[in-house]
Design a protein around this motif. Structure first.
Motif, PDB file in Angstrom:
ATOM      1  N   SER A 179      34.871  56.038  60.536  1.00  0.00           N
ATOM      2  CA  SER A 179      34.015  55.475  61.586  1.00  0.00           C
ATOM      3  C   SER A 179      34.751  55.323  62.908  1.00  0.00           C
ATOM      4  O   SER A 179      34.124  55.221  63.969  1.00  0.00           O
ATOM      5  N   ARG A 187      32.464  60.848  66.998  1.00  0.00           N
ATOM      6  CA  ARG A 187      31.333  61.462  66.313  1.00  0.00           C
ATOM      7  C   ARG A 187      30.944  62.750  67.032  1.00  0.00           C
ATOM      8  O   ARG A 187      31.176  62.894  68.233  1.00  0.00           O
ATOM      9  N   PRO A 192      28.129  62.885  61.592  1.00  0.00           N
ATOM     10  CA  PRO A 192      28.172  61.419  61.518  1.00  0.00           C
ATOM     11  C   PRO A 192      28.448  60.978  60.079  1.00  0.00           C
ATOM     12  O   PRO A 192      28.182  61.711  59.121  1.00  0.00           O
TER      13      PRO A 192
END
Length: 226
Positions: free
Chosen positions: A209, A213, A182
């Motif tokens: 982002s 993930r 992450p």
């Protein structure tokens, strides 16, 4: 060459072992001598750099950082462009990195006979591999690709597009399947390894982002303490 696996007699087996030891010792000595002779031919190299002298290299177009292991029998070639490999990088066996390309659009001329001109710069793009990268066995990385810091390239991947920092890429053609960690963990990792001016910027972290993930893995029962 294929060798019959029938069981030899004890005398023949003993002689074969001695000959094998002599051959292996001679091969190791030859590799060591060749390695010392070829190491200085790289365009640049850092400390603690390991390479296989039986690999294929265009030495003068390859720059290598410190603490790098290029693995067993790689093929790393670029006739005009540069291949740059950062610090703390490791390769699995038989990785191929290929800078440059060939023209395939000339009508009436065999491809092998097409001469490149200075205007063909798009065909001679190099390859850049960032710090802390692991490239798996028999992966292929083609011209124009940048592998971001901390990325992992899966075994057998054919990388035709750049891979972002801390991306895990696999397949043919390779695609980014997830991040190593992450973003919060990536920030922690960067803080421990790099000074502030060398860490990923806020914009670079924001771009990560958008990537998948890593899946959360359940904690094993043995790790749970009452």
């Amino acid at each position: 060459m294929r060798v019959s696996a029938h069981r030899p007699g004890p005398v023949i087996a003993g002689v074969a072992r001695i000959l094998d030891l002599l051959w292996s010792s001679g091969r190791r000595a030859r590799r060591a001598i060749r390695g010392m002779a070829c190491a200085g031919r790289f365009a640049a190299r850092g400390d603690n750099f390991t390479f296989d002298p039986d690999g294929v290299y265009t030495y003068e177009t390859i720059e290598v950082g410190r603490n790098v292991d290029l693995g067993h029998r790689p093929v790393i070639m670029a006739a005009r462009s540069r291949i740059r490999i950062g610090d703390n990088v490791m390769f699995g066996p038989e990785v191929t990195i290929r800078g440059g390309n060939h023209r395939i659009d000339r009508v009436g001329t065999p491809m092998i006979a097409v001469e490149k001109s200075p205007s063909d710069g798009a065909l001679d793009r190099g390859v850049t591999i960032g710090d802390d990268v692991w490239v798996g066995t028999r992966a292929v990385i083609l011209h124009g690709v940048t592998i971001g810091r901390g990325a992992v390239i899966g075994a057998g991947a054919v990388v035709t597009r750049s891979v972002p920092p801390y991306g895990v890429a696999a397949g043919n053609p390779a695609r980014v399947i997830r991040l190593r960690w992450p973003v919060e963990t990536i920030i922690e990792h960067e803080q421990q390894l790099y000074p502030p001016e060398q860490r990923l910027t806020t914009a670079e972290l924001a771009a990560l982002s958008d990537l998948p993930r890593p899946e959360a893995r359940p904690m094993p029962a043995s790790a749970v303490r009452g």
